[in-house]
Design an enzyme around this catalytic site. Sequence first.
Site, PDB file in Angstrom:
ATOM      1  CD  GLU A 166      -0.106   5.147  -3.925  1.00 32.36           C
ATOM      2  OE1 GLU A 166       0.303   5.533  -3.186  1.00 32.36           O
ATOM      3  OE2 GLU A 166      -1.031   4.233  -4.214  1.00 32.36           O
ATOM      4  CG  ASP A 168      -1.821   1.101   1.378  1.00 30.49           C
ATOM      5  OD1 ASP A 168      -2.291   1.712   0.108  1.00 30.49           O
ATOM      6  OD2 ASP A 168      -2.445   1.498   2.304  1.00 30.49           O
ATOM      7  CG  ASP A 217      -8.185   4.419   0.397  1.00 29.31           C
ATOM      8  OD1 ASP A 217      -8.342   2.995   0.308  1.00 29.31           O
ATOM      9  OD2 ASP A 217      -7.559   5.176   0.587  1.00 29.31           O
TER      10      ASP A 217
END
Length: 791
Positions: A409, A406, A483
Site C-alpha cells: 500500500e 503483499d 485479509d
Amino acid sequence: MEDTSFAIHPEGRERLSGTKYSDIGQLLEFIEGNRQYQFRCVNGCVNIQFYREDIVRIVMNPHGKPIMKNTPAVILDAEEVKVAVRQSAENIELASAKLVLVIGRNPLRVKIMDHQGYVLVEEQEYGMGYSSSGEVICYKKMAENAHFYGFGEKSGFLDKRGEKLTMWNTDVYAPHNPETDALYQSIPYFMELKDGKAFGLYFDNSYKTAFDLRSSKDRYSFSADGGELNYYVLAGQTPKKVLEQYTSLTGRMPIPPKWALGYHQSRYSYETEQEVKELAKNFLAKGLPLDAIYLDIHYMDGYRVFTFDKERFPNPEKLLSELRAVGINVVPIVDPGVKEDPEYAVFLEGIQQKRFCQYLDGRLFYGDVWPGSSAFPDFANAEVRQWWGEKHRFYTDLGVEGIWNDMNEPSVFNDEKTMDAKVIHRQNGELKTHRKLHNLYGFLMGEATYSGMRELLAGKRPFLLTRAGFSGIQRYATVWTGDNRSFWEHLAMSLPMCMNLGLSGVAFTGPDVGGFAHDTNAELLVRWTQVGAFYPYFRNHSAIGTVRQEPWSFGEEYETIIKKYLQLRYQWLPQLYTLFAMASRSGLPVMRPLFMEYPEDRNTVNLADQFMLGDNVIVAPIIQPSATHRVVYLPEGEWFDYWTEDLYQGGKHLLFKAELETLPLFVKAGTFIAQGLAKQSTKVRDELIDIHIYSAAKSDYRSTIYEDDGETFDYETGKYFMQEINVSCNESTIDIKTKTVSDTYTPTWEKINYVIHDNSTRAIIFNGKKVVTEILPDKMNEQVFSIKMAK
Ligand code: MIG
C-alpha cells in the site's frame, strides 16, 4: 476525506466550516486550440479534449492553465475526433458522433448527452470548484433512479448509491465491515446505470480521492486532496461498452498462464521444505487437483526479500523442480520493505545506488515492517523499477514463475499505517510527494515486478498476485481482496466485492477462500470452496494461528465434497480459459453481475448473492450456515439446472434445494459451454473437450471457444485457436455452425464431443449436414456426436 471540507457541502451537510469553497464561476474566454477546447473562467481554467468519439476528458485547474498530465493508469492516446462547435449567448456546444456537451457560460456548467437527448452527466446548482486548502471537487446531479457500481475493491453491496467511498490504499487487517471504506486498492472509477443505460466516469487523480453518493439526495460529488480535476466520461451506453471504453483507457490483462487458473493452496505459512513436500504429497495421494503452493513470509532469512532461510529451506531449487515435475508451481511472497542491514546485499546495493525513498533533504525513510526497520524502493523511478525487476532473477533461477506482492500500500507499522506523506518520489525526473503518489505505490511495484518477470522468463507468462493497486493494475496483476475472515458474512461480501472489481477492469480477482483470519469450519469451507470453483482467482489461504483449512482438514465427508468442486473447476477450465481470453481482448469481466447481461431488468439492480460466469451461466451459492434452500432469481428465458437438467422458466424468483454437496448452478437454454476432464493439474492437457449445448424451443446464440499453448506470449503474435460456434434451435432442428477464426495453434484435443441436452429428438445439423448421434441409455436427453480436429 471524512474530515476535510468536502465532507459537508456549502450551506448544508456537505461542507465543514473554515474552508472556503470557490465555484469555477463565469466563463470569461473560450479558446479553440489544437484538438482541445479551453474555457477560462473567473476561478480557474477548464480544458476539454475528446479521446475517442465516445470518451471525453475534462480537466480543471483552479490556479492556471490545465497541465493535462495523466497518471500512469492511462495508456490511451487521444485520437483524432471530429468535433462540431456551436456557440450561443448562453452555451457552447461541442459534439462528437457519440456525445454532445452543452457548456453553460454563467456560471460554467457541463451537461453531457447523447444525440437523442439522454443525459449522462449534468451540473446544476454546483459544478466544478475547489477549496482554499487545495482540494478540487465536482458535483453532478444524481437522478432518482441512478445506480452506481465499480469503485474497485469495496465492502458492502453491489449498488453504491448512498455510500461515501474513499480511495487511499490502506492495509486493513480488521475489520472488513460494510462501513469499512478505504481498502488496499484505489480505483477512482464508477459506472452509472439508469433506465437500463450505462455510462462511466474515471477520475484520474492519484491523491486521496472521495466519491460522495450519500450527503445529498439529488447530487453526488467526486473530489481529490490535490492535483487537477482530471476526469473522463465514457459514453456507454451498455455496461459492456463502458467496460470496453474504460479498459481501452486503462488497459486489459494479458492472458494469464493456464496454471494461474487452477486451484492454489496457501497458508501463512508453510514454514519448512518438509511441510511443503508433505502438503504436495497429500494433494497427490488424495487425487486433489493443485496448481500452486504459496510461500508466505517464513521462507525468508529474517524476512529479507530475495533470500531463503537456509535451515527451513535448504534446497529450494530441488524442491521447486520436484514440485514442477508433479504439476505444482511455487509462488513466493515479496514485500516492498528491504531490511535495514548493512550486511544484506539488497539493502547495501539499494543504498549505494540510491534506490530507496528519501525525504527532500536526502534523509532516508525507514519504516517498521516484518524485518524490523526497512527502506522502501522508490518505484516511481523507472530505474528503480528496472533494478527491482532484475532482482527477481534470484527467483526465476530457481524455477519460480509467479510472485505474490503483499504490504504494498505500502503498509508500515506506525500511526499513519503507511509511509510519511512528506517523503519524496522521483517520477520521470520530477519530485513528487508520497501524498500525491501514495495510491500508485502498489501499482508501480506491480509494473516493476511484472515487467522484470516477463523479461526474465523469456517468453513465458509470469503470474503476479497483488494486494495494493490503482486503476490499470489489471495490466500487471491479479488482485486478491486481502485479509478477510472466516465469517459467512465475508463469503457473502466477496460476491459484490469481486463483481465490482470486475466492473472496474480487474477481471482476475478473488478472496481468500475459507477466510484468512479467524477459524473456519467444515461447512463454511465447503460452501466457500463451491463458490471458489467459479471465482476468477481460486486460492485457499489462512492466517497463522487459525485452524487448518486444507481440503482434508475436517474429515472425509467434507473432503469428498471439496474434491468434487476442485475437480469441477478443472472440468470448467476450457470455458473459463475462453472467458479469460475474451476479458483480455475486450475488458469484459469473467465473473459479472446479472445487470451486465440484463441491464433493463430491475430485479438485477442490486442483486449480489448470485453472479454470472460469462453471458450464460448463473452461480447462486449458499452463503448461510445450515441452509439447504435458497431463492434464485432467473432472468428472462429458460434455464437448465446444471445438475438435474430440469428446465425452468425465467423472469422469476424460485426456491431451490441445495444440500451440502450442491452448488446451485444454471445454464441458459439455447447456449453452450465448453468442458474438459477433471485432472491433477492444468499441466495435464485435454485430449478432448465437450461442447455442451443446452437446447431451447427457439433460440440463436453465438459464442467462442479459445485455446492456445497456455504458457507463452505466442498468442500475442497470432498463435492461437479460436472458433465461433453458432447454435440455433427451432421446432424441428438444432443447427450448429462453426467458423474457425484462427487455427495457427493446434489444440491438444484430438476431437470435440458435442453433447446436446434436449428433451425432444430434433434433427441435429452440423455445418449444413444432418449428423447421426448416439443416445446413451442412462442419458435419454443427451445426444452425442464427435468431430475430429483437423491436424
Ligand atoms: O498480515 O505475510 O494479506 O495474506 O498471509 C500481514 C503475512 C502480512 C498480509 C496478507 C496475508 C499474508 C500476511 N500479510
